[in-house]
Design an enzyme around this catalytic site. Sequence first.
Site, PDB file in Angstrom:
ATOM      1  N   TYR A 171      -2.699  -3.445   6.403  1.00  0.00           N
ATOM      2  CA  TYR A 171      -2.183  -3.167   5.049  1.00  0.00           C
ATOM      3  C   TYR A 171      -3.109  -3.790   4.011  1.00  0.00           C
ATOM      4  O   TYR A 171      -3.492  -3.152   3.023  1.00  0.00           O
ATOM      5  CB  TYR A 171      -0.765  -3.722   4.906  1.00  0.00           C
ATOM      6  CG  TYR A 171      -0.238  -3.710   3.491  1.00  0.00           C
ATOM      7  CD1 TYR A 171       0.362  -2.576   2.961  1.00  0.00           C
ATOM      8  CD2 TYR A 171      -0.339  -4.842   2.668  1.00  0.00           C
ATOM      9  CE1 TYR A 171       0.838  -2.556   1.655  1.00  0.00           C
ATOM     10  CE2 TYR A 171       0.133  -4.832   1.367  1.00  0.00           C
ATOM     11  CZ  TYR A 171       0.730  -3.679   0.863  1.00  0.00           C
ATOM     12  OH  TYR A 171       1.191  -3.667  -0.432  1.00  0.00           O
ATOM     13  N   LYS A 209      -5.404  -1.907   1.185  1.00  0.00           N
ATOM     14  CA  LYS A 209      -5.248  -2.200  -0.240  1.00  0.00           C
ATOM     15  C   LYS A 209      -6.598  -2.575  -0.867  1.00  0.00           C
ATOM     16  O   LYS A 209      -6.935  -2.124  -1.979  1.00  0.00           O
ATOM     17  CB  LYS A 209      -4.245  -3.329  -0.450  1.00  0.00           C
ATOM     18  CG  LYS A 209      -2.790  -2.906  -0.394  1.00  0.00           C
ATOM     19  CD  LYS A 209      -2.439  -2.019  -1.583  1.00  0.00           C
ATOM     20  CE  LYS A 209      -0.952  -1.741  -1.655  1.00  0.00           C
ATOM     21  NZ  LYS A 209      -0.600  -0.886  -2.810  1.00  0.00           N
ATOM     22  N   PRO A 245       0.290  -7.338  -7.961  1.00  0.00           N
ATOM     23  CA  PRO A 245       1.452  -8.217  -7.778  1.00  0.00           C
ATOM     24  C   PRO A 245       1.332  -9.099  -6.539  1.00  0.00           C
ATOM     25  O   PRO A 245       0.745  -8.702  -5.529  1.00  0.00           O
ATOM     26  CB  PRO A 245       2.619  -7.227  -7.617  1.00  0.00           C
ATOM     27  CG  PRO A 245       2.092  -5.906  -8.067  1.00  0.00           C
ATOM     28  CD  PRO A 245       0.633  -5.933  -7.782  1.00  0.00           C
TER      29      PRO A 245
END
Length: 202
Positions: free
Chosen positions: A37, A41, A65
């Site tokens: 992941y 990203k 975030p």
Amino acid sequence: MSSKAAMVPNPDWPADKVIDGDSWADVDILRKLKLWYNVSKTLAEEAAWDFAAREQGLKLVVINPAMVLGPFLTPTVNASLHWFLQLLEVQSLRHDKMDMDLYMGCVDASDVAQFLIALYESPSAQGRHLCMESVERLIDFTNNVADLFPELPVQRIEEDKQSWVVRAKDPCKKLIDLGIRFTPFHITIRDTVDCFRSKGLI
């Protein structure tokens, strides 16, 4: 929208400097840890910046975030909420090297939504925007949660192994300058726990 996952770990970051939008995650380390992941990203955001640099008149603004918490509408929990739920109900939860390499704070889901809108509507917005109420270490997070909920089996961390995290209050000045204030930590945590309880998860 990107993620703090595209910013750390970064072993080349100065030891006395608060992580900011100039930090990029080391993809080789992420691959070794099999954090796909985080790899995706990081590579996706890098590709977006490369594309924006080639296209005339295209302005890219990114929000990154930290771990997103707060009340949720989905029938199941995401990865961040799942980790937090484990922390609340499993005394033997092990804080491994992955946690120590990655954790540096959290943010309320409602804050992320508000900042997304504010950035979209701001003609002067530019660059990357780390999004979290404060930069903290995992030991701070777990101990603060344990203090808020002494009735729950929250595992405290005895040894601080995150010397790479330089603590900071209000590290996201570019976002705060948009006129929005972050939800205080204790409110985000209490709202998240209340949501877990309302759904019968704890």
